[in-house]
Design an enzyme around this catalytic site. Structure first.
Site, PDB file in Angstrom:
ATOM      1  N   ASN A  49      10.755  -4.208  -6.795  1.00  0.00           N
ATOM      2  CA  ASN A  49      11.704  -3.680  -6.174  1.00  0.00           C
ATOM      3  C   ASN A  49      11.576  -2.407  -5.700  1.00  0.00           C
ATOM      4  OD1 ASN A  49      13.337  -5.562  -8.011  1.00  0.00           O
ATOM      5  ND2 ASN A  49      15.054  -4.932  -6.650  1.00  0.00           N
ATOM      6  N   VAL A  97       5.725 -10.120  16.284  1.00  0.00           N
ATOM      7  CA  VAL A  97       4.348 -11.228  15.721  1.00  0.00           C
ATOM      8  C   VAL A  97       4.803 -12.233  16.267  1.00  0.00           C
ATOM      9  CG1 VAL A  97       3.835  -9.849  13.851  1.00  0.00           C
ATOM     10  CG2 VAL A  97       5.857 -11.148  13.659  1.00  0.00           C
ATOM     11  N   GLY A 157       8.492   0.320   9.852  1.00  0.00           N
ATOM     12  CA  GLY A 157       9.619   0.403   8.790  1.00  0.00           C
ATOM     13  C   GLY A 157       9.402   0.905   7.748  1.00  0.00           C
ATOM     14  N   ALA A 214       8.475  -8.410   8.590  1.00  0.00           N
ATOM     15  CA  ALA A 214       9.505  -9.352   7.931  1.00  0.00           C
ATOM     16  C   ALA A 214      10.734  -9.094   8.100  1.00  0.00           C
ATOM     17  CB  ALA A 214       8.902  -9.765   6.524  1.00  0.00           C
ATOM     18  N   TYR A 267      15.372 -16.424   1.893  1.00  0.00           N
ATOM     19  CA  TYR A 267      14.344 -15.385   2.136  1.00  0.00           C
ATOM     20  C   TYR A 267      13.270 -15.493   1.226  1.00  0.00           C
ATOM     21  CZ  TYR A 267      11.957 -10.715   1.371  1.00  0.00           C
ATOM     22  OH  TYR A 267      11.092 -10.032   1.332  1.00  0.00           O
ATOM     23  N   GLY A 298       4.645  -4.537  11.590  1.00  0.00           N
ATOM     24  CA  GLY A 298       6.050  -3.925  11.004  1.00  0.00           C
ATOM     25  C   GLY A 298       5.594  -2.506  10.486  1.00  0.00           C
TER      26      GLY A 298
END
Length: 356
Positions: free
Chosen positions: A210, A58, A10, A79, A181, A7
């Site tokens: 966050n 993945v 991202g 993810a 999630y 990932g």
């Protein structure tokens, strides 16, 4: 070290890649470039010079095995994110997050790669830590739609119904995932722990709070609330704040998250084989969603936020971190303050073409 970063194209992954390169690691990125996150495909990828990029998923064993060749450790960021409120999305979340993690772990076991840093999330805690004046520390149940419709956003004591005082959550708090999630992120941790015990591996999970900062995706279901507010301002619109804006959060800058990943990689070697340990990654500054909206709007020079009273049933009211464990057990310290980070983010471009 030679690091496989899943990932890595991202928002968070690309910041981790840049940090790893600056720390002297050799980095290989594996990313599927899913259209929902990377609508521009390979043209969206912005990685430092020298990073080896492998286009693959993945969930695909052959791609993972190819990416693992010569690797010393894995930093697993890949993810599907978001709340997953619609149960029709559950197969996609489980496929991307849990099946993908299982395929990766199995390939690591075969390849003899025994060190893993896993991108976790504070969502595994559900509602945060609360104290009742009469009953001490309690765990409130899920918030009810009838209460939210009536504007009663604070969860009451489950024993007496009194108001509660929120506090900081430590890593040993019981898990209580409250949306799809969150359930998949907790499953990732369990899979990684099982892998470590089975093959003598070492895993450190970083439970992000966050995360925000330059390069966040704009106007997608995968964007965090900071990005949604920032996108609204770029359109000349007021940020729309859900509930009453009093939701407590810990907004942590993406550069501090990237630094936590390098610190975790450095700490892996000192961990015993077959072990797993989790760390909260937060700024240490408790702020409300409303405060964040006000800070962004002021720094951007756009319309003031509008408090809507709307809600999402899978959201939690308060969740803030105690990140002292990571500070005590590594050299990591958050460096970007809320004020400085929001002032920067207000002017920084978002991923997806916005230049304001």
């Amino acid at each position: 070290m030679e690091i496989l970063l899943t990932g890595g194209a991202g928002f968070i992954g690309s910041a981790v890649a840049a940090r790893l390169v600056r720390a002297g690691h050799r980095v290989r990125v594996l990313d599927a470039l899913l259209p929902a996150v990377h609508p521009g495909g390979r043209g969206d990828v912005r990685l430092p010079d020298g990073v080896d990029f492998v286009h693959g998923d993945v969930r695909d064993g052959e791609s993972v095995e190819r990416a693992l060749r010569g690797v010393d450790a894995v930093c697993h960021q890949a993810a599907m994110v978001g709340l997953g409120l619609d149960l029709d999305d559950a197969p996609d979340y489980v496929g991307c997050n849990d099946l993908g993690t299982a395929v990766l772990l199995a390939a690591m076991a075969r390849a003899g790669v025994r060190e893993l840093v896993l991108a976790g999330s504070m969502v595994v805690y559900g509602e945060g830590r609360y104290r009742c004046a009469q009953h001490g520390e309690v765990s409130p149940g899920p918030r009810l739609a009838a209460d939210l419709d009536a504007g009663r956003f604070e969860p009451p004591c489950p024993l007496c119904g009194a108001a509660l005082t929120p506090g900081l959550v430590r890593e040993q708090a019981p898990a209580d995932p409250r949306n799809v999630y969150a359930a998949t992120k907790l499953a990732q941790e369990h899979l990684a722990s099982a892998w470590a015990r089975a093959c003598g591996g070492r895993v450190l999970t970083l439970r992000y709070h966050n995360v925000y900062g330059p390069g966040m995706p704009r106007d997608t279901p995968y964007a965090g609330v900071a990005s949604l507010f920032r996108s609204a301002l770029a359109r000349g619109e007021a940020p729309r704040v859900y509930e009453d804006g009093g939701q407590r959060r810990d907004f942590v800058h993406v550069e501090d998250v990237a630094a936590a990943n390098t610190a975790a990689l450095d700490a892996l070697a000192a961990r015993p084989p077959g072990s797993a340990r989790a760390y909260n990654v937060g700024s240490g500054e408790v702020r409300t969603v409303g405060e964040m909206a006000v800070a962004l709007a002021a720094a951007y020079g756009g319309p003031a936020p509008v408090v809507t009273g709307r809600y999402r049933l899978g959201d939690v009211r308060h969740i803030t971190a105690d990140s002292s464990r990571l500070r005590a057990e590594s050299a990591w310290r958050p460096e970007v303050s809320f004020a400085a980070g929001m002032a920067e983010f207000a002017k920084a471009p978002l991923r997806g073409g916005e230049r304001g």
